[in-house]
Design an enzyme around this catalytic site. Structure first.
Site, mmCIF file in Angstrom:
data_model
loop_
_atom_site.group_PDB
_atom_site.id
_atom_site.type_symbol
_atom_site.label_atom_id
_atom_site.label_comp_id
_atom_site.label_asym_id
_atom_site.label_seq_id
_atom_site.Cartn_x
_atom_site.Cartn_y
_atom_site.Cartn_z
ATOM 1 N N GLY A 34 -3.830 3.603 -6.458
ATOM 2 C CA GLY A 34 -5.279 3.511 -7.063
ATOM 3 C C GLY A 34 -6.075 4.636 -7.616
ATOM 4 O O GLY A 34 -6.019 5.860 -6.867
ATOM 5 N N VAL A 77 -5.185 23.271 -11.121
ATOM 6 C CA VAL A 77 -4.867 23.891 -12.343
ATOM 7 C C VAL A 77 -5.223 25.444 -12.327
ATOM 8 O O VAL A 77 -4.837 26.504 -12.569
ATOM 9 C CB VAL A 77 -5.036 23.129 -13.673
ATOM 10 C CG1 VAL A 77 -4.669 24.242 -14.743
ATOM 11 C CG2 VAL A 77 -3.874 21.987 -13.513
ATOM 12 N N ARG A 78 -6.751 25.309 -12.317
ATOM 13 C CA ARG A 78 -7.617 26.540 -12.632
ATOM 14 C C ARG A 78 -7.389 27.428 -11.226
ATOM 15 O O ARG A 78 -7.174 28.997 -11.422
ATOM 16 C CB ARG A 78 -8.985 26.168 -12.820
ATOM 17 C CG ARG A 78 -9.122 25.715 -14.152
ATOM 18 C CD ARG A 78 -10.123 26.131 -14.888
ATOM 19 N NE ARG A 78 -10.187 25.536 -16.186
ATOM 20 C CZ ARG A 78 -11.131 25.084 -17.002
ATOM 21 N NH1 ARG A 78 -12.400 25.329 -16.692
ATOM 22 N NH2 ARG A 78 -10.923 24.393 -18.235
ATOM 23 N N ARG A 85 2.124 2.889 -9.130
ATOM 24 C CA ARG A 85 2.540 2.659 -7.659
ATOM 25 C C ARG A 85 3.904 2.620 -7.904
ATOM 26 O O ARG A 85 4.472 1.627 -8.483
ATOM 27 C CB ARG A 85 2.012 1.383 -6.950
ATOM 28 C CG ARG A 85 0.435 1.666 -6.857
ATOM 29 C CD ARG A 85 0.001 0.400 -5.855
ATOM 30 N NE ARG A 85 -1.537 0.279 -6.264
ATOM 31 C CZ ARG A 85 -2.487 0.790 -5.429
ATOM 32 N NH1 ARG A 85 -2.107 1.614 -4.599
ATOM 33 N NH2 ARG A 85 -3.644 0.584 -5.604
ATOM 34 N N ASP A 99 -2.898 6.887 1.321
ATOM 35 C CA ASP A 99 -1.949 7.278 2.290
ATOM 36 C C ASP A 99 -0.360 6.734 1.844
ATOM 37 O O ASP A 99 0.386 7.405 2.262
ATOM 38 C CB ASP A 99 -2.311 6.187 3.667
ATOM 39 C CG ASP A 99 -2.406 4.831 3.281
ATOM 40 O OD1 ASP A 99 -2.414 4.408 2.013
ATOM 41 O OD2 ASP A 99 -2.813 4.010 4.395
ATOM 42 N N THR A 150 -9.011 8.446 -2.998
ATOM 43 C CA THR A 150 -9.161 6.762 -2.971
ATOM 44 C C THR A 150 -10.579 6.281 -2.629
ATOM 45 O O THR A 150 -11.378 7.052 -1.814
ATOM 46 C CB THR A 150 -8.461 6.293 -1.672
ATOM 47 O OG1 THR A 150 -8.688 4.887 -1.515
ATOM 48 C CG2 THR A 150 -8.365 6.897 -0.647
ATOM 49 N N ASP A 174 -11.364 3.884 -1.141
ATOM 50 C CA ASP A 174 -11.614 3.184 0.332
ATOM 51 C C ASP A 174 -11.918 3.977 1.483
ATOM 52 O O ASP A 174 -12.473 3.410 2.301
ATOM 53 C CB ASP A 174 -10.182 2.763 0.648
ATOM 54 C CG ASP A 174 -9.578 1.829 -0.304
ATOM 55 O OD1 ASP A 174 -10.268 1.061 -1.293
ATOM 56 O OD2 ASP A 174 -8.452 1.683 -0.578
ATOM 57 N N ASP A 204 -10.195 5.547 3.420
ATOM 58 C CA ASP A 204 -9.489 4.930 4.841
ATOM 59 C C ASP A 204 -8.599 6.039 5.296
ATOM 60 O O ASP A 204 -7.687 5.462 6.015
ATOM 61 C CB ASP A 204 -8.995 3.580 4.344
ATOM 62 C CG ASP A 204 -8.028 3.838 3.260
ATOM 63 O OD1 ASP A 204 -7.751 4.962 2.651
ATOM 64 O OD2 ASP A 204 -7.167 2.902 3.002
ATOM 65 N N ARG A 257 -9.604 -2.127 0.536
ATOM 66 C CA ARG A 257 -8.438 -2.620 1.181
ATOM 67 C C ARG A 257 -8.629 -3.031 2.513
ATOM 68 O O ARG A 257 -9.472 -3.776 2.902
ATOM 69 C CB ARG A 257 -7.286 -1.409 1.251
ATOM 70 C CG ARG A 257 -5.789 -1.937 1.057
ATOM 71 C CD ARG A 257 -5.113 -0.773 1.118
ATOM 72 N NE ARG A 257 -4.865 0.088 -0.217
ATOM 73 C CZ ARG A 257 -4.214 -0.545 -1.326
ATOM 74 N NH1 ARG A 257 -3.368 -1.420 -0.940
ATOM 75 N NH2 ARG A 257 -4.147 -0.101 -2.372
ATOM 76 N N ALA A 310 -28.700 -4.446 2.893
ATOM 77 C CA ALA A 310 -28.192 -5.893 3.097
ATOM 78 C C ALA A 310 -28.473 -6.503 4.591
ATOM 79 O O ALA A 310 -28.550 -5.741 5.402
ATOM 80 C CB ALA A 310 -26.686 -5.728 3.005
ATOM 81 N N ARG A 347 -13.948 1.062 -9.418
ATOM 82 C CA ARG A 347 -12.940 2.374 -9.447
ATOM 83 C C ARG A 347 -13.168 3.229 -10.613
ATOM 84 O O ARG A 347 -12.589 4.318 -10.524
ATOM 85 C CB ARG A 347 -11.402 1.730 -9.533
ATOM 86 C CG ARG A 347 -10.755 1.244 -8.255
ATOM 87 C CD ARG A 347 -9.611 1.757 -7.876
ATOM 88 N NE ARG A 347 -8.735 1.882 -8.704
ATOM 89 C CZ ARG A 347 -7.468 0.807 -8.615
ATOM 90 N NH1 ARG A 347 -7.458 0.334 -7.518
ATOM 91 N NH2 ARG A 347 -6.646 0.933 -9.530
#
Ligand code: F6P
Length: 319
Positions: A11, A24-25, A72, A103, A125, A127, A129, A171, A186, A252
């Site tokens: 992702g 790259v640099r 993927r 991962d 990512t 996430d 995670d 996820r 919240a 994302r």
């Protein structure tokens, strides 16, 4: 080392472009050529790659997505797939590879390293995670996107005196929900790492209404289940009017925050240094604002730990 490769896989996450730019640099700074591999391991197996120059990575530091595209790949999980990838790298004289992803992508990097081809993982990512790093590239941007959404939902929640459930990505991890819930004020945060007490949630919602609260925001991590199912349970049990917002893929995208650009630049550059120093099979990360690196195997074995102290705090602050 004369030539390395870089790819993004799994992702996508805001800040991946900044990481590519840094790889790259940094490499060119050390007189090393960089080949950009398109569509992750799929492109690697097919030899879909091109030489990147200083200019190829200009004007991308602020852009979401990944200029190298992502995928993927099921085929790459097989021995034959990995062999194909190695042959392509030999053919294109690539001596080391930087893999930017989560991962699943690191499992591939570990396999290639075990087969004699040095790879360094850069955690990218939304996430957050991954063990061995406090933050992954993209998490901060996604977090800010979620917070903005919470603020907007809060306005309409107040006007209509409703209970809103925001389902966020992550996820199997609850980091995005936890951080966003705390930062967005919240009332309730529901994450996979903490068993929910449904009676307590209802009790809190009612208590809030009784003391004149006009709205309630619940942030639910996708790893727990569907926001719609949860809303139904609340309405059935309490009679409260609920509405659901599934934030989905907007989390994302978008221009990476300063935090993500800096993180990506530091991690991308460090990955190149590790290859130059002759390492392979390692992941770069950040802990207490210091760059670290760990054996990928170790990273994959360990579980990323969420800060449950923050969860307790969110409860205390939303009494
Ligand atoms: O890992 C990033 C992530 O966006 C998760 O939060 C989500 O569960 C998943 O990817 C979605 O995957 P895909 O893009 O394959 O639908």
């Amino acid at each position: 080392m004369k030539r390395i490769g870089v790819l993004t896989s799994g992702g996508d996450a805001p800040g991946m472009n900044a990481a590519i730019r840094a790889v790259v640099r940094k490499a060119i700074f050390h007189d090393i050529e960089v080949v950009g591999i398109k569509y992750g391991y799929e492109g690697l197996m097919e030899g879909n790659m091109e030489l990147l120059t200083i200019g190829s990575v200009g004007d991308i530091i602020h852009r979401g997505g990944t200029m190298l595209f992502s995928a993927r790949s099921e085929e790459f999980k097989t021995d034959e797939g990995q062999q194909k990838a190695i042959e392509q790298m030999k053919k294109h004289q690539i001596e080391g590879l930087v893999v930017i992803g989560g991962d699943g992508s690191f499992r591939g990097a570990q396999k290639l390293t075990e087969k004699g081809f040095p790879c360094i993982g850069v955690p990218g990512t939304i996430d957050n995670d991954i063990a061995g790093t406090d933050f992954t590239i993209g998490f901060d941007t996604a977090l800010n996107t979620v917070i903005e959404a919470i603020d907007r939902v809060r306005d309409t929640a107040t006007s209509h005196e409703r209970t809103y459930i925001l389902e966020v990505m992550g996820r199997d991890a609850g980091d995005l929900a936890l951080w966003a819930g705390l930062a967005g004020g919240a009332e309730t945060i529901i994450i996979p790492e903490k068993e929910e007490d449904f009676d307590d949630i209802i009790e809190r919602l009612k208590r809030g209404r009784d003391r004149g609260k006009k709205h309630s925001i619940i942030v639910l991590a996708e790893g727990v289940g569907s926001g719609f199912d949860f809303a139904e349970r609340i309405t059935e049990t309490s009679g409260l009017e609920t509405r659901v917002t599934v934030l989905g893929y907007i989390q994302r995208g978008g221009s990476p925050t300063a935090q993500d650009r800096v993180l990506a630049s530091r991690l991308g550059a460090r990955a190149v240094e590790l290859l130059i120093e002759g390492h392979g099979g390692r992941m770069v990360g950040i802990e207490n604002n210091q760059l670290v690196d760990y054996d990928i195997h170790e990273v994959l074995e360990k579980q990323h730990e969420i800060d449950l102290g923050m969860y307790d705090l969110s409860k205390e602050l939303s009494i």
